[in-house]
Design an enzyme around this catalytic site. Structure first.
Site, PDB file in Angstrom:
ATOM      1  N   ASN A  57       0.848  -1.186   0.000  1.00  0.00           N
ATOM      2  CA  ASN A  57       0.000   0.000   0.000  1.00  0.00           C
ATOM      3  C   ASN A  57       0.883   1.236   0.000  1.00  0.00           C
ATOM      4  O   ASN A  57       2.110   1.138  -0.017  1.00  0.00           O
ATOM      5  CB  ASN A  57      -0.961  -0.021   1.198  1.00  0.00           C
ATOM      6  CG  ASN A  57      -0.212  -0.128   2.518  1.00  0.00           C
ATOM      7  OD1 ASN A  57       0.624   0.704   2.839  1.00  0.00           O
ATOM      8  ND2 ASN A  57      -0.516  -1.175   3.288  1.00  0.00           N
ATOM      9  N   ASP A 108      -4.147  -6.542   4.331  1.00  0.00           N
ATOM     10  CA  ASP A 108      -5.190  -7.440   4.838  1.00  0.00           C
ATOM     11  C   ASP A 108      -5.055  -8.853   4.284  1.00  0.00           C
ATOM     12  O   ASP A 108      -5.463  -9.818   4.936  1.00  0.00           O
ATOM     13  CB  ASP A 108      -6.575  -6.893   4.480  1.00  0.00           C
ATOM     14  CG  ASP A 108      -6.896  -5.612   5.235  1.00  0.00           C
ATOM     15  OD1 ASP A 108      -6.552  -5.537   6.437  1.00  0.00           O
ATOM     16  OD2 ASP A 108      -7.470  -4.687   4.638  1.00  0.00           O
ATOM     17  N   LYS A 141       8.982 -16.369 -11.170  1.00  0.00           N
ATOM     18  CA  LYS A 141       8.228 -15.252 -11.698  1.00  0.00           C
ATOM     19  C   LYS A 141       7.080 -15.743 -12.585  1.00  0.00           C
ATOM     20  O   LYS A 141       7.262 -16.621 -13.421  1.00  0.00           O
ATOM     21  CB  LYS A 141       9.145 -14.343 -12.506  1.00  0.00           C
ATOM     22  CG  LYS A 141       8.431 -13.137 -13.104  1.00  0.00           C
ATOM     23  CD  LYS A 141       9.381 -12.303 -13.949  1.00  0.00           C
ATOM     24  CE  LYS A 141       8.619 -11.164 -14.630  1.00  0.00           C
ATOM     25  NZ  LYS A 141       9.492 -10.362 -15.501  1.00  0.00           N
ATOM     26  N   PRO A 162      -2.776 -12.329   9.418  1.00  0.00           N
ATOM     27  CA  PRO A 162      -3.127 -12.294  10.844  1.00  0.00           C
ATOM     28  C   PRO A 162      -3.520 -10.879  11.259  1.00  0.00           C
ATOM     29  O   PRO A 162      -2.996  -9.891  10.718  1.00  0.00           O
ATOM     30  CB  PRO A 162      -1.827 -12.736  11.530  1.00  0.00           C
ATOM     31  CG  PRO A 162      -0.751 -12.433  10.547  1.00  0.00           C
ATOM     32  CD  PRO A 162      -1.362 -12.675   9.202  1.00  0.00           C
ATOM     33  N   ASP A 163      -4.430 -10.778  12.185  1.00  0.00           N
ATOM     34  CA  ASP A 163      -4.870  -9.489  12.711  1.00  0.00           C
ATOM     35  C   ASP A 163      -3.996  -9.176  13.922  1.00  0.00           C
ATOM     36  O   ASP A 163      -4.258  -9.637  15.038  1.00  0.00           O
ATOM     37  CB  ASP A 163      -6.346  -9.551  13.098  1.00  0.00           C
ATOM     38  CG  ASP A 163      -6.930  -8.185  13.388  1.00  0.00           C
ATOM     39  OD1 ASP A 163      -6.196  -7.339  13.944  1.00  0.00           O
ATOM     40  OD2 ASP A 163      -8.108  -7.950  13.062  1.00  0.00           O
ATOM     41  N   ILE A 164      -2.945  -8.396  13.697  1.00  0.00           N
ATOM     42  CA  ILE A 164      -1.957  -8.145  14.750  1.00  0.00           C
ATOM     43  C   ILE A 164      -2.571  -7.359  15.899  1.00  0.00           C
ATOM     44  O   ILE A 164      -2.363  -7.684  17.079  1.00  0.00           O
ATOM     45  CB  ILE A 164      -0.739  -7.403  14.162  1.00  0.00           C
ATOM     46  CG1 ILE A 164      -0.121  -8.217  13.017  1.00  0.00           C
ATOM     47  CG2 ILE A 164       0.306  -7.150  15.250  1.00  0.00           C
ATOM     48  CD1 ILE A 164       0.967  -7.495  12.257  1.00  0.00           C
ATOM     49  N   LEU A 165      -3.350  -6.335  15.572  1.00  0.00           N
ATOM     50  CA  LEU A 165      -3.977  -5.513  16.604  1.00  0.00           C
ATOM     51  C   LEU A 165      -4.898  -6.351  17.483  1.00  0.00           C
ATOM     52  O   LEU A 165      -4.814  -6.304  18.723  1.00  0.00           O
ATOM     53  CB  LEU A 165      -4.757  -4.372  15.950  1.00  0.00           C
ATOM     54  CG  LEU A 165      -5.625  -3.505  16.862  1.00  0.00           C
ATOM     55  CD1 LEU A 165      -4.790  -2.837  17.946  1.00  0.00           C
ATOM     56  CD2 LEU A 165      -6.390  -2.460  16.040  1.00  0.00           C
ATOM     57  N   PHE A 173      -4.730   2.019  14.740  1.00  0.00           N
ATOM     58  CA  PHE A 173      -4.986   3.074  13.766  1.00  0.00           C
ATOM     59  C   PHE A 173      -6.011   2.555  12.765  1.00  0.00           C
ATOM     60  O   PHE A 173      -6.004   1.357  12.423  1.00  0.00           O
ATOM     61  CB  PHE A 173      -3.707   3.465  13.024  1.00  0.00           C
ATOM     62  CG  PHE A 173      -2.898   4.534  13.729  1.00  0.00           C
ATOM     63  CD1 PHE A 173      -2.720   5.777  13.151  1.00  0.00           C
ATOM     64  CD2 PHE A 173      -2.328   4.286  14.969  1.00  0.00           C
ATOM     65  CE1 PHE A 173      -1.985   6.765  13.793  1.00  0.00           C
ATOM     66  CE2 PHE A 173      -1.586   5.251  15.618  1.00  0.00           C
ATOM     67  CZ  PHE A 173      -1.416   6.504  15.029  1.00  0.00           C
ATOM     68  N   LYS A 204     -14.499  -0.674  14.698  1.00  0.00           N
ATOM     69  CA  LYS A 204     -13.231  -1.407  14.708  1.00  0.00           C
ATOM     70  C   LYS A 204     -12.681  -1.519  16.125  1.00  0.00           C
ATOM     71  O   LYS A 204     -12.179  -2.573  16.528  1.00  0.00           O
ATOM     72  CB  LYS A 204     -12.214  -0.700  13.800  1.00  0.00           C
ATOM     73  CG  LYS A 204     -10.850  -1.379  13.744  1.00  0.00           C
ATOM     74  CD  LYS A 204      -9.919  -0.675  12.763  1.00  0.00           C
ATOM     75  CE  LYS A 204      -8.578  -1.369  12.697  1.00  0.00           C
ATOM     76  NZ  LYS A 204      -7.667  -0.749  11.704  1.00  0.00           N
TER      77      LYS A 204
END
Length: 402
Positions: free
Chosen positions: A212, A280, A290, A308-311, A328, A342
């Site tokens: 991103n 995500d 390649k 994985p959802d670290i938060l 965040f 969230k």
């Protein structure tokens, strides 16, 4: 940051051998200007580049060079030297000195002092770019990092040998600032805080990845602000465009899985702030070769898996959870509503929400407009620089942990 906390501090300065040793003379001047007292130690190799007389004249004290000084050793001089200082600084830290430190060798005065000290140690590496990039140097640096040795630099630039790249010793002003950061005092003194920052890169094949537009600027500013308040910061960063802050423990990662592992390794902590823009999704299986275009124009089929959802993982820990977990939320619509949901879904204490729609220029830009969402409600902050957002958030974290 200010350098006032160096006043009255005693700095044991070890000068290694290398052309960068000439910068140690300016370093002594800058330390003294900040009010610090310098106790110089000159290695045998260092004496090939600067003379004991010049170092002694600038430092205003005797230069220590020999481990086997019988008068000093009768009083356990090397032990006293290593422990009477507030910090030990090695500048320049050559590949040889770094290797000896990592291996636990103590065959001269400098390495014996480094083994005997009970104070924080800051090194400023300086060497040829090829030596810096050598696998053995990377292993040695990793060992010192695990031992809690702080590092400033090296910088990139032209070498005395004519080559260009990382390996130049940090400038004296950078070393002085890093020293002041380590010796700082503030409301977060003694608190360990984890900060994640930057994007993650999820490999598609050896040359492509999912990412991103995060620059890492907000996370970097926050780590710097927390450190300035006295916190011991572990900075877990993806491949950010902005350089990492000085004076903090830096852990560089690429993927979300690596970031989660680094965060878990860094625990326990008083607080954890998740400013990273973690991807995500990742490929269920990244390709080892390649991906080539097909002659018939058929598009490749990529199967995704959730990262994985670290938060949420840290916020929902039943044991060892930080006292304060801050997430965040980068949104493009219904910012406050989505971020509020969230916070409840993830189980974190605070959410810092912002609108990262392209027209805002926030993602990758110098400014930010955030809303702080807590159990008590929402608090909209005016548009300000990311540095000011970081300072304000760091102050709020210090209040919450007081």
């Amino acid at each position: 940051m200010g350098l006032s906390n160096l006043a009255g501090k005693r700095i044991l300065l070890i000068i290694g051998g290398g052309i960068a040793a000439y910068k140690s003379l300016d370093l002594i001047r800058q330390y003294q200007k900040a009010g610090a007292a310098i106790v110089p130690v000159l290695t045998r190799a260092g004496a090939e580049f600067v003379t004991p007389l010049s170092v002694s004249a600038l430092a205003g004290s005797a230069v220590h060079t020999d481990l086997f000084d019988l008068t000093a050793e009768a009083e356990m001089g090397h032990i006293q030297l290593s422990r009477s200082a507030d910090i030990v600084v090695v500048a320049p830290a050559t590949a040889d000195l770094i290797g000896k430190m990592a291996s636990g060798l103590a065959n001269d005065l400098a390495t014996t002092l480094l083994m005997a000290t009970d104070k924080r140690v800051l090194i400023a590496p300086a060497m040829n770019v090829r030596m810096w990039d050598h696998p053995s140097t990377k292993r040695n640096i990793a060992t010192l990092d695990a031992d809690g040795i702080a590092m400033v630099g090296p910088n990139s630039g032209e070498m005395a040998c004519g080559e260009f790249g990382p390996g130049r010793m940090a400038e004296p002003s950078e070393i002085v600032t890093a020293t002041a950061t380590i010796l700082k005092e503030g409301p977060l003194q003694g608190r360990h805080i984890i900060v994640t920052s930057g994007p993650t890169h999820e490999p598609i094949d050896p040359v492509r990845y999912i990412a991103n537009r995060s620059s890492g600027a907000q996370g970097t500013a926050l780590a710097r602000a927390l450190s300035a308040l006295g916190a011991d910061v572990t900075f877990v960063t993806g491949p950010a465009r902005v350089p990492p802050p000085q004076g903090v423990r830096i852990v560089q990662v690429e993927t979300a899985n690596e970031m989660l592992s680094a965060v878990q390794t860094a625990l326990p902590a008083s607080a954890a702030v998740f400013a990273a823009a973690v991807a995500d999704w990742r490929l269920a299986e990244s390709r080892e070769q390649k991906i080539k275009k097909k002659p018939d124009g058929t598009l490749p089929v990529l199967q995704f898996a959730e990262n994985p959802d670290i938060l949420a993982t840290v916020a929902q820990m039943t044991q060892g959870r930080p006292d304060l977990v801050v997430g965040f939320a980068a949104e493009t619509e219904n910012v406050t509503a989505h971020a509020t949901a969230k916070r409840a879904r993830k189980g974190c204490d605070w959410i810092v929400a912002n609108d990262v729609s392209p027209e805002t220029g926030i993602m990758g830009g110098p400014d930010n407009t955030v809303t702080l969402i807590t159990e008590q409600g929402t608090e909209a902050w005016p548009n300000m620089s990311k540095t000011d957002v970081a300072r304000q958030l760091a102050a709020r974290i210090a209040e919450a942990l007081a």
